[in-house]
Design an enzyme around this catalytic site. Structure first.
Site, PDB file in Angstrom:
ATOM      1  N   SER A 141       0.833  -1.197   0.000  1.00  0.00           N
ATOM      2  CA  SER A 141       0.000   0.000   0.000  1.00  0.00           C
ATOM      3  C   SER A 141       0.872   1.253   0.000  1.00  0.00           C
ATOM      4  O   SER A 141       1.786   1.390   0.812  1.00  0.00           O
ATOM      5  CB  SER A 141      -0.912  -0.007   1.234  1.00  0.00           C
ATOM      6  OG  SER A 141      -1.763   1.103   1.226  1.00  0.00           O
ATOM      7  N   GLY A 142       0.583   2.151  -0.944  1.00  0.00           N
ATOM      8  CA  GLY A 142       1.358   3.384  -1.037  1.00  0.00           C
ATOM      9  C   GLY A 142       2.491   3.330  -2.033  1.00  0.00           C
ATOM     10  O   GLY A 142       3.204   4.309  -2.231  1.00  0.00           O
ATOM     11  N   THR A 146      -2.268   1.812  -7.866  1.00  0.00           N
ATOM     12  CA  THR A 146      -3.472   2.407  -8.466  1.00  0.00           C
ATOM     13  C   THR A 146      -3.087   3.442  -9.519  1.00  0.00           C
ATOM     14  O   THR A 146      -3.685   3.508 -10.602  1.00  0.00           O
ATOM     15  CB  THR A 146      -4.338   3.052  -7.372  1.00  0.00           C
ATOM     16  OG1 THR A 146      -4.673   2.046  -6.400  1.00  0.00           O
ATOM     17  CG2 THR A 146      -5.618   3.624  -7.953  1.00  0.00           C
ATOM     18  N   ASN A 191      -1.172   4.840   3.193  1.00  0.00           N
ATOM     19  CA  ASN A 191      -1.543   5.395   1.891  1.00  0.00           C
ATOM     20  C   ASN A 191      -2.876   6.111   2.015  1.00  0.00           C
ATOM     21  O   ASN A 191      -3.823   5.569   2.588  1.00  0.00           O
ATOM     22  CB  ASN A 191      -1.647   4.244   0.867  1.00  0.00           C
ATOM     23  CG  ASN A 191      -1.943   4.728  -0.534  1.00  0.00           C
ATOM     24  OD1 ASN A 191      -1.983   5.929  -0.787  1.00  0.00           O
ATOM     25  ND2 ASN A 191      -2.158   3.805  -1.441  1.00  0.00           N
ATOM     26  N   SER A 194      -5.650   4.093  -0.566  1.00  0.00           N
ATOM     27  CA  SER A 194      -5.300   2.679  -0.612  1.00  0.00           C
ATOM     28  C   SER A 194      -6.471   1.863  -1.142  1.00  0.00           C
ATOM     29  O   SER A 194      -7.602   1.994  -0.674  1.00  0.00           O
ATOM     30  CB  SER A 194      -4.927   2.190   0.787  1.00  0.00           C
ATOM     31  OG  SER A 194      -4.694   0.809   0.787  1.00  0.00           O
ATOM     32  N   SER A 195      -6.209   1.011  -2.148  1.00  0.00           N
ATOM     33  CA  SER A 195      -7.246   0.109  -2.660  1.00  0.00           C
ATOM     34  C   SER A 195      -7.485  -0.988  -1.636  1.00  0.00           C
ATOM     35  O   SER A 195      -6.569  -1.714  -1.277  1.00  0.00           O
ATOM     36  CB  SER A 195      -6.805  -0.519  -3.985  1.00  0.00           C
ATOM     37  OG  SER A 195      -6.629   0.445  -4.974  1.00  0.00           O
ATOM     38  N   GLY A 418      -0.332  -6.134  -2.373  1.00  0.00           N
ATOM     39  CA  GLY A 418       1.012  -6.682  -2.204  1.00  0.00           C
ATOM     40  C   GLY A 418       1.099  -7.452  -0.898  1.00  0.00           C
ATOM     41  O   GLY A 418       0.162  -7.489  -0.098  1.00  0.00           O
ATOM     42  N   GLU A 420       1.607  -8.282   2.767  1.00  0.00           N
ATOM     43  CA  GLU A 420       1.397  -7.403   3.925  1.00  0.00           C
ATOM     44  C   GLU A 420       1.912  -8.068   5.197  1.00  0.00           C
ATOM     45  O   GLU A 420       1.579  -9.222   5.495  1.00  0.00           O
ATOM     46  CB  GLU A 420      -0.092  -7.060   4.091  1.00  0.00           C
ATOM     47  CG  GLU A 420      -0.608  -6.129   3.014  1.00  0.00           C
ATOM     48  CD  GLU A 420      -1.997  -5.589   3.290  1.00  0.00           C
ATOM     49  OE1 GLU A 420      -2.429  -4.705   2.540  1.00  0.00           O
ATOM     50  OE2 GLU A 420      -2.634  -6.048   4.261  1.00  0.00           O
TER      51      GLU A 420
END
Length: 1055
Positions: A141-142, A146, A191, A194-195, A418, A420
């Site tokens: 994330s980040g 996206t 993020n 974040s998705s 990704g 985590e």
């Protein structure tokens, strides 16, 4: 590597070596743009150092791929391309339309790494080879996943061909992103956008390469975020956008206030306002997207009603009554929910405070305590939001769907979570990391497959590459009956009191001996301190991750009380009505668990990806503080590990770092060797061998394949490229000088010659020309008159020119009046002296037209004509209806292999089927009609009933074929009178001329076909004969007459 040479060439070679050293120093400053070309490819420190150098120079992209050429137009492409992207956390001038134009249609090797290069390569290969591709974008994330998918979509939108209609599709593809981000993205600690779901989007292209549609699949939306957010995080963007940007009238209709602090589901993270997010502006974008994506106003109203009802659900509060049962304290929120969802108030209130229990044949309402009531409320909110998100994705898919059924090629974009690793890792992290294990397995398998196929094709020995195969971890998670998911499902579904701790105990019992699984109970004394009693640890390919089992069962079950589901099924809100179908209530089977659903959808995704050509983008976050220019070695080393980049690089570099076709390699570097410059006369492979010997390649530095040269070490390539750059500079200078001198001399000579000719000859030429023209005119007229007078005499000097003129005039006119096809019988009338010539030309012309016509006949048409010729020989003037059948082409077959029973195909698998048609077979004794199939192969004819072969007739034993002269479709196949055959076969088929012709041709017994009149005798069994009578009547029919004969009545066709 050394540059060979001597004498005068030695100075040039020294310059080449100096230039190579200078270029290598430059590489040491900015790094290499392809990790495969790193000398120390096994060193993680060298990997990070190269990444750091490029990041400091704002070169945020680095390639990690193998150079593999394709056969398409001898252009260089890449298979298994992987792009490493580092988030710069600042605006860079990398994404303008001008930049898109630079990368459009250009090969990878010619420009620095860029996300546009990945997109363009996938698009060009898709258009050229008409196959499907996918681009897998991953990272934590980040890291910029996206944004990467947005850039790829923008690139396709700008560079692909389009029309006004396609523009609508393109806009919908682009604007589907802000809608999905509003409902599926949220601010997290890492993020701001974040998705919180995985997304796979297929972009469909037509044969021209224009985007004509799309389809989106979503994976594992984080529904728990709806009811709970950690400190410093927000709920999904849409809630804040609605409150911040919604019109006053809309908010009043929804019963909402602008202040997010008024809603329990929005204040848990204590950061409703974020400086980097403009909710008001994003709201306008989402509203615009709804109109472009073709949402109806009623759909939008119902959608906002659902969002508002979730906020109202969060504000429902409970208190205990005297019996300890939960009751709702304030009725205002539930009234709004009742209005917005279109459900009855009292029934909704009862569903939020009671649970329906089925006891044998009756249902009992059991009051909930406060804890269970809050759980029921939150479960309803999660279910409503989760299913609404699914509805939204389906709605977008409906607007992107292409109604044209012709074949499309696709490029898929996979924007997936990704790996985590948090301080506390729960069920969501378990699913996400399992997903990454599967994708890592896919990446390594496809990479190895591409490498191995390339080596085998080029005749280079394949050396097995040692690598960590994470299938053992995937099996630990997903194996049927034995994996963690199966154990979790078993614990969720078993009767009795199942808890998270009982699940952990079951794991220790069933997979406790697995090398990649560990708990506190199973760990040694040293490791035990870092694992809690409620934790288990998995050794993933990216490292160890400790998971807390608390909440695993609840999240995996994701249950909604039945009475709550019944209420939602009766909703008048159009979206809720579609999301909660009454058929769910009739289905007494327990729904699949979340983990099983995710495993199945992941297996489906892997199947989709395996059918496409891959490209990969690995996104890396350089620091936790989102600061531009800061490169955190520890954080990036961690990401490099869990993204599997070193493993992937090791697989790529296990063989050769660079490979290219001989023609392309020779074309580029031929100037480095006098023998190959400027042109090499022989095969390209010999030229490359001569070139590399002159340059000084050592045997261990390269291998020569069938069509390509393979170079093992990057510095060998660098040295060659640097020598080429220096040689190119010298060549260009010489060419420029020579060319400029040549142009000057050429222009001077041209001007000088022109001036001399003009001055010396112009006046004299004009006078002489005029005099000659007059003399010529007088002489011509004289000769013409003499020729006209003597035109009927034999050829002589007096009339030869006149006759030649007549011939020329006639032939010139004839040229414009030549027949265009064999049916055109018109011919220009010739003069008397050319009648014989004209007749010869006419014959030649017709022969040529006939020849052209014959050459234009295809093999298929020729076969048709041959069959028609045979049919004519058999039936012409003999059988009614033949003339009407001439214009109807014969079919290759009337039934496909799909229509034939597989058992029959298995029985005759050694023979190729030539023709199949449905027929009606009449019994030889009772003449009972039975539907059959007639199969004609190369060697025999088969009469087939369903899965049985009723009769086989070898062509060698076929005695003859008989049919009547009337328009009926009856034929009799005569067979020998022996024990192998049951007797003659009586068949009726719709396409009688076609069937008889094909059967006679396959059996090579055209002369054995008889067209009979009146009656036909056939063999029933040994010593027994039968008779068929043919007659005409008002209606066609076939029946057994009183005399025992089979009577066939046909209508008389007009001839």
């Amino acid at each position: 590597m050394a540059i060979a040479g001597g004498g005068k060439e030695e100075v040039g070679d020294n310059h080449s070596q100096l230039n190579m050293e200078g270029a290598l120093i430059a590489r040491d400053r900015v790094g290499v743009q392809d990790f495969v070309l790193l000398d120390s490819h096994t060193s993680e420190a060298a990997f990070l150092d190269n990444l750091r150098k490029r990041y400091r120079e704002n070169l945020i992209y680095v390639n990690l791929h193998a150079f593999i050429t394709s056969s398409f137009m001898a252009m260089l492409t890449y298979i298994g391309t992987l792009l490493v992207s580092v988030n710069p956390y600042k605006e860079l001038d990398f994404y303008s339309v001008k930049q898109m134009e630079i990368y459009q249609g250009v090969n990878f090797f010619e420009l620095p790494p860029h996300i546009y290069a990945i997109a363009d390569n996938a698009y060009r290969v898709m258009c050229a080879e008409y196959n499907n591709h996918f681009i897998l974008i991953s990272g934590e994330s980040g890291a910029g996943k996206t944004e990467a998918s947005k850039k790829i979509l923008q690139y396709f939108a700008v560079t692909c061909p389009t029309t006004e209609q396609l523009q609508i599709v393109r806009d919908r593809l682009l604007l589907s992103n802000p809608v999905l981000e509003a409902f599926g993205n949220a601010k997290t600690l890492r993020n701001d956008n974040s998705s919180r779901f995985g997304k796979y989007m297929d972009i469909q292209f037509d044969f021209k390469g224009a985007p004509v549609g799309g389809h989106i699949l979503s994976y594992l939306i984080e529904k728990s975020r709806v009811v709970h957010q950690n400190n410093g995080e927000r709920n999904f963007h849409i809630f804040y956008q609605l409150l911040e940007g919604g019109e006053d009238d809309l908010l009043r209709w929804l019963g909402l206030e602008r202040n997010p602090q008024k809603y329990m589901y929005l204040i848990q993270g204590r950061c409703a306002k974020v400086s980097s997010i403009n909710d008001k502006s994003d709201w306008k974008t989402v509203r615009k997207a709804f109109s472009v994506i073709d949402f109806a106003e009623t759909d939008i109203e119902h959608l906002f009603g659902v969002i508002a009802s979730v906020l109202h659900l969060g504000n429902i509060q409970y208190e205990e009554d005297s019996n300890g049962h939960a009751i709702i304290t304030n009725g205002s929120q539930i009234k709004w929910i009742s209005k917005l969802l279109g459900v009855h108030l009292s029934i909704l209130q009862e569903a939020l405070t009671h649970r329906k229990i089925e006891a044998r044949s009756e249902e009992v309402l059991s009051p909930l305590n406060i804890d269970l009531a809050f759980c029921a409320r939150d479960a309803a909110a999660k279910a409503i939001y989760g299913r609404t998100f699914t509805w939204l994705v389906n709605k977008i898919n409906g607007s992107l769907a292409n109604k044209d059924l012709t074949r499309k090629t696709v490029i898929g974009l996979l924007d997936i979570y990704g790996f985590e690793v948090f301080d506390t890792n729960s069920f969501e992290q378990f699913c996400i990391n399992y997903c990454n294990e599967k994708l890592q397995q896919l990446l390594i398998e496809m990479t190895l497959k591409a490498e191995q196929e390339e080596y085998e094709m080029e005749g280079i020995e394949w050396e097995p590459i040692p690598y960590f195969n994470n299938k053992i971890i995937c099996d630990l998670v997903e194996e049927k009956h034995k994996g963690i998911i199966s154990i979790l499902d078993e614990e969720c579904l078993r009767p009795g009191e199942a808890t998270d701790l009982s699940f952990l105990e079951k794991l220790e019992e069933k997979v406790g001996d697995h090398a990649h699984f560990l708990t506190r109970k199973l760990a040694d004394q040293k490791t035990r301190k870092s694992i809690d009693w409620v934790d288990f640890r998995l050794l993933h390919y990216a490292g160890e991750v400790t998971y807390c089992v608390v909440g695993f069962l609840e999240k995996n079950n994701d249950l909604l009380y039945r009475n709550l589901k019944e209420v939602l099924c009766k909703s008048k809100n159009g979206i809720i009505k579609e999301c909660f179908l009454p058929s769910e209530l009739d289905n007494r089977r327990r729904p699949e668990t979340v983990a099983t659903q995710f495993k199945n959808s992941l297996a489906s995704l892997i199947e989709i990806l395996m059918s496409k050509e891959p490209s990969y983008i690995r996104c890396i976050k350089p620091n936790e503080g989102k600061e531009p220019g800061k490169f955190d070695d520890v954080l990036i080393r961690h990401q490099v590990k869990y993204l599997g980049l070193m493993e992937h690089l090791r697989v790529r570099r296990a063989g050769f770092a660079y490979r290219r076709k001989y023609e392309l390699f020779l074309q580029r570097y031929k100037s480095l060797c006098p023998a190959t410059w400027p042109h090499w006369p022989g095969p390209a492979a010999d030229g490359v061998e001569r070139l590399i010997k002159h340059i000084g390649y050592k045997p261990e530095e390269y291998k020569l394949g069938r069509t390509k040269i393979f170079i093992r070490f990057p510095r060998t390539l660098f040295a060659t490229e640097d020598a080429f750059e220096y040689s190119k500079h010298l060549l260009v200078t010489r060419i420029q000088a020579r060319y400029k001198g040549c142009l000057g001399k050429r222009e001077y000579k041209k001007q000088k010659e022109a001036a001399i000719k003009l001055e010396a000859c112009w006046r004299g030429a004009l006078a002489r020309k005029e005099a000659k023209r007059r003399v010529w005119a007088v002489e011509t007229i004289k000769r013409f008159i003499k020729g006209f007078i003597n035109r009927k005499n034999p050829l002589c000097p007096e009339n030869d020119e006149f006759i030649s003129f007549v011939q020329y005039t006639y032939l010139t006119k004839l040229r414009d009046h030549v027949p265009k096809n064999v049916l055109d019988k018109n011919w220009l009338k010739p003069p008397a002296i050319l009648e014989e010539t004209s007749e010869m030309l006419k014959k030649i012309c017709m022969r040529n037209l006939v020849r052209q016509y014959c050459q234009g006949i295809t093999a298929e048409k020729k076969a048709q004509l041959q069959q028609k010729v045979v049919a004519s020989a058999i039936f012409r003037g003999k059988k009614d209806g033949y003339l009407q059948s001439i214009s109807q082409p014969f079919a290759d077959t009337r039934l496909s292999e799909k229509d034939i029973n597989p058992k029959v195909l298995q029985l005759i698998r050694g023979e190729k089927i030539k023709y199949v048609t449905p027929v009606v077979k009449y019994d030889r004794n009772g003449f009972k009609a039975r539907e059959r199939q007639l199969l004609l192969t190369q060697a025999a004819a088969y009469v087939v009933e369903m899965a049985k072969i009723k009769q086989k007739i070898d062509y060698a034993t076929l005695k003859g074929i008989s049919t009547s002269n009337l328009s009926d479709g009856l034929l009799v196949v005569h067979v020998p009178e022996d024990n192998k055959q049951k007797g003659d076969v009586i068949l009726q088929c719709e396409h009688i001329f076609e069937t008889v012709t094909k059967l006679s041709m396959l059996a090579n017994k055209q002369n054995a076909v008889q067209v009979v009149q009146g009656s036909l005798q056939f063999h029933i069994s040994s010593g027994k004969e039968g008779m068929i009578a043919f007659t005409t009547g008002q209606e066609p029919q076939i029946y057994k007459a009183k005399n025992g004969r089979l009577t066939v009545v046909s209508t008389r066709t007009k001839s």
